[in-house]
Design a protein around this motif. Sequence first.
Motif, mmCIF file in Angstrom:
data_model
loop_
_atom_site.group_PDB
_atom_site.id
_atom_site.type_symbol
_atom_site.label_atom_id
_atom_site.label_comp_id
_atom_site.label_asym_id
_atom_site.label_seq_id
_atom_site.Cartn_x
_atom_site.Cartn_y
_atom_site.Cartn_z
ATOM 1 N N TYR A 102 6.881 8.041 -5.365
ATOM 2 C CA TYR A 102 5.478 7.995 -5.806
ATOM 3 C C TYR A 102 5.187 9.155 -6.766
ATOM 4 O O TYR A 102 4.585 8.984 -7.812
ATOM 5 N N ILE A 103 5.660 10.322 -6.390
ATOM 6 C CA ILE A 103 5.397 11.488 -7.238
ATOM 7 C C ILE A 103 6.081 11.331 -8.588
ATOM 8 O O ILE A 103 5.492 11.578 -9.637
ATOM 9 N N ARG A 104 7.339 10.832 -8.544
ATOM 10 C CA ARG A 104 8.066 10.669 -9.815
ATOM 11 C C ARG A 104 7.382 9.665 -10.725
ATOM 12 O O ARG A 104 7.318 9.836 -11.933
ATOM 13 N N SER A 105 6.858 8.607 -10.133
ATOM 14 C CA SER A 105 6.289 7.548 -10.968
ATOM 15 C C SER A 105 4.817 7.777 -11.293
ATOM 16 O O SER A 105 4.231 7.009 -12.032
ATOM 17 N N ARG B 93 9.802 9.663 3.459
ATOM 18 C CA ARG B 93 10.052 10.674 2.429
ATOM 19 C C ARG B 93 10.509 10.063 1.091
ATOM 20 O O ARG B 93 9.962 10.410 0.044
ATOM 21 N N PRO B 94 11.484 9.132 1.081
ATOM 22 C CA PRO B 94 11.914 8.586 -0.213
ATOM 23 C C PRO B 94 10.761 7.932 -0.969
ATOM 24 O O PRO B 94 10.631 8.094 -2.185
ATOM 25 N N THR C 86 0.836 -1.203 0.000
ATOM 26 C CA THR C 86 0.000 0.000 0.000
ATOM 27 C C THR C 86 0.867 1.246 0.000
ATOM 28 O O THR C 86 1.733 1.382 0.868
ATOM 29 N N PRO C 87 0.686 2.114 -0.948
ATOM 30 C CA PRO C 87 1.485 3.347 -0.922
ATOM 31 C C PRO C 87 1.107 4.212 0.282
ATOM 32 O O PRO C 87 -0.078 4.340 0.601
ATOM 33 N N ASP D 258 5.999 20.103 -3.532
ATOM 34 C CA ASP D 258 4.764 19.991 -2.755
ATOM 35 C C ASP D 258 5.036 19.383 -1.385
ATOM 36 O O ASP D 258 4.422 19.752 -0.385
ATOM 37 N N LEU D 259 5.977 18.420 -1.371
ATOM 38 C CA LEU D 259 6.277 17.769 -0.096
ATOM 39 C C LEU D 259 6.880 18.765 0.881
ATOM 40 O O LEU D 259 6.574 18.752 2.070
#
Lengths: 583, 471
Positions: B417-420, B411-412, B326-327, B373-374
């Motif tokens: 998640y954002i990149r993908s 955080r990583p 689960t993300p 955003d983070l």
Amino acid sequence: MATIIINGTEYTLPEGERLNAIQAAQRFGVEIPYYCWHPALSVVANCRMCEIQVGSKDPKTGEIKMIPKMVPGCQTPAKDGTVIVTDSPEVRSHQAMIMEYLLINHPLDCPVCDQAGQCGLQDYSYRHGQAIHRFVEERTVNPRKDVSDQIQLNMDRCIMCTRCVRFCREITRTNELQVERRGNHAEITIFPDRPLDNPMAGNVVDLCPVGALLDKDFLHKQRYWFNDQHSSVCTRCSTGCNIVAEENRGQIWRLRARYNPKVNDYWICDEGRSSYKSANDANLLPAMYLREGGQPREAPVDRALDTARTRLKEIARQGGTIAAVISPFLTVEEAYLLASYIKGLSGEAVLALGPVPVVGEDQTFAPDQRQGRTGDTSFVVPRPFTIRAEKCPNRNGVERILKHFQGEVIPIDRLRERAASTPFDALYITGGGHEPAYEGQEWTKLRDGAKFLVVQDVWPTDLAGTADVILSSATFAEKAGCYVNATGRLQYASAALPPRDGSLPDLDILAILAERPGGGPISSRDVLSELAGQVPAFAAVRSLDGPFPEFGLPLDGSEEPTPGMFRYVDPWHAPRGRVSLAT
Amino acid sequence: MAAFEPVLTRNFAVENSQSLKVYEGRGGYQAAKKALTTMSPDELVQLVKDSELRGRGGAGFPTGLKWSFLPKDRAETFMCVNGDESEPATFNNRYLLERDPHQMIEGIIISCFATRASTAYLYNRFEYIAATRVMERAIAEARAAGYLGKNIFGSGFDLEIYVHRGAGAYICGEETGLIESLEGKRGWPRIKPPFPAVEGAFRKPTVVNNIETLCCVPHIVERGADWFKSIGTPKSYGPKLYTISGHVNKQVCVELPLGVTTRQLIEEHAGGVWKGRKAKAAVPGGISMGLLSADELDVPLDFEEIRKTGCLGLGTAAVTVIDDQTPIMDVLYNTCRFFAHESCGQCTPCREGTTWFYKTMKRIKAGGGRLEDLDVMEQLAKNLGITPGTTICGLADGAAWPIKNAMTKFRPELEEYIRSHQQADKKPTALQEAIFRGVSPSLFDSSLPEPSEPLPGPTAPGHNPRVSPGT
């Protein structure tokens, strides 16, 4: 005596005052910004703008202990030993954060917003905000709606301070407004078919720190900063609420409440608020008139005045009977000048009190210290607000003058009866007011009761149409002078407008008629000190020195200046050019 | 562990446990009788103080201390029992109400006697329809049996209990929000002071306690403070109901001594993580308390230890397990949606901040995320939650904590998640970006060069370059 420390400096507060940190800091020239707090309303501390760092100083060791968290200044009492820090980086960053949050959903439509120029958001953005914004999402836009025929609610501009809601709950106790929905979608609203129509509803517009609640009467009419602000007194009823008349280009645009804890607190009623319209009325007398050939004909001011003066003098010399009607819309000074002028013409002259309009019954809103309020209400001083049935500003003052000059007050009806049986040789009638008083047959009959009739009024009435001389005088906005309200408080109202073309302020008319040395124009203050020396009922004025007291002068009995009664306005209503109330 | 004997849940498995007969048959109302006939209110308060019972509702405030804040010269006191259990994944109070209502009533009787309250309001969550019915029936039974009403046990003590069902708002679980709601007003928390103990419901001194807290009281009276302190870990004594839900094989509510670890709960009571997966994270006690990472699962779940992991506290001890498929972004998305929906809208930071979180999360989920955003969210979370006193109640802290925890612990993964998950059309518009970067509106979309001295980039509001240049 309490010693408080604000930003490292010790200040002393006088005994017996209950102030919160905002008020105490303001007293000493330190500003703590706020939105939701208002001295007449419960403290809810929901805007979080006034958060400061608070601590206490141990009286024995002198050690200062700070509370680890920030506390809203509005709920922090200024007690002995309280330590307040308002300028630390933490406080400043908190203020900047609140400003960022408040502007997320705010439309920034200042160019078309009526509040612009007297807006809490604008002022504090300038002082505490930042030029950039990190919010890149869709905004939440809450709907714009009407809460009554008179008041518009721009929910998109609202910052949810709930001042208006608390006003309706705690001051008028009519509960029209409430908050509906939650979180970002929370909005102020009314119950269906229950508009915000209490007699004091217009105050929510003054209360609103942003442009959310707006008076439709003023909507998009004028920019606030173009309006000149004149301190005045409302003449709509005998309460004598203190007001600010906003004037631009020879017209009054609106009236707002001016703080006077002894009279109206922070409020005015809606009837008073809309009473400015009579000063802009197109039907006001445009000139002075003389009766020639059975018809009133426009006459130059000097000729009209000259005719009235010489005829009255002549009648007095011939021993004719003279009577005058002193309108309760005249100021104290005007009433005094008129009375002394007529009595000077003939010692036998009759002075009557003009028609006193009474509509309905007195209506009092009595807020309670605790009822309907929340939290610690010991800081709140509840003061009742009365809308009086007596719709004139100065019956009390005129009666005092009349009693001095003839020992009794003759009501207008008695004068009319007497005129009907034995006509006077000369009759001098004064008017004024927000509506024409001398309309209809019952008044035109007075024409038959006088051989020579002078009417001094602002309205072209039926009676004026039959007069020998019509003297066009000043509306409430065009004259300066004092009124005595129903509780016997003498209050000064300044003129907001210049005299209309073809008219003169009543005081000047009377000064010219009475042939005072120097003629007109004449200062109301000079007349006031003269009458104070003569009329015992105004003896309290004799001690007056310097500027007229801010909250008026009680004529009967004296009052000690209450500590802490300094002029209050929200900082965003502060005089032009000042962003802060703090000095 | 074997020596631990469940007391709060001892009647749960018994047939017809809701009835007065069964409860009395198992020794019910003996503690109340003992308290009312042999002890004085002050002795009871002292007993609860000695037991160091801490509130089970979330904050862990010592109950005896709370009771002693009541003014000495009070004429009337109200007891509010907080059954507005709305923290996601928490259901221990529901079990206590539905399965053993008389234990609840007995707890209320003793606590009201100790605080000299003759009226108790049981504020139930809107959704607890069954629990409300069970309680109402039990109260009627108890009143008929003389346990409620006038002169209980001949002690001269009167008590009435009223069940009040809320209207479906999380915020009404906050004690002053609950009081407002009980008074028939909008559930907006009040500022403190005045604290409810001084001026609470209907402006009278009021005690607000959690259901589970009061359920502990009869057992303390019956077995003594020393028994109570023999259970649990230092500063966190007594039994506690833990609920385990999320990605586990068996979602249960178990009674255990305070201080068990999340791993114990998962392995011993919940049958392990479902589908043979591993736990990636766990919520220690309701989502507002934050997140535990996989290597913090051995931290004891009590009032003190859990704080060292960066979580806000034990909360309601409702453990939610999140498996490794689960993300975390999905967890945060749900969390943010919840708090944006439940923020009452009173205080500026919470009203605007929770919605800001939610909108940003929505965009990231849709594929419009940016790495900065983070940063913005982390700064917001710090502003919202790190300085106490930012808002009237703790909801803002609760909304900020999972984000703060996720930013430090995951955080990583969030960046990955954002990149993908990138969708060009879901990104902020060029104008929004320009505003964000502080480009002057007059220069936007024009061929003019940017100003030679660029406006400051995204900074925390705390580092407002205009207010404090150079920092």
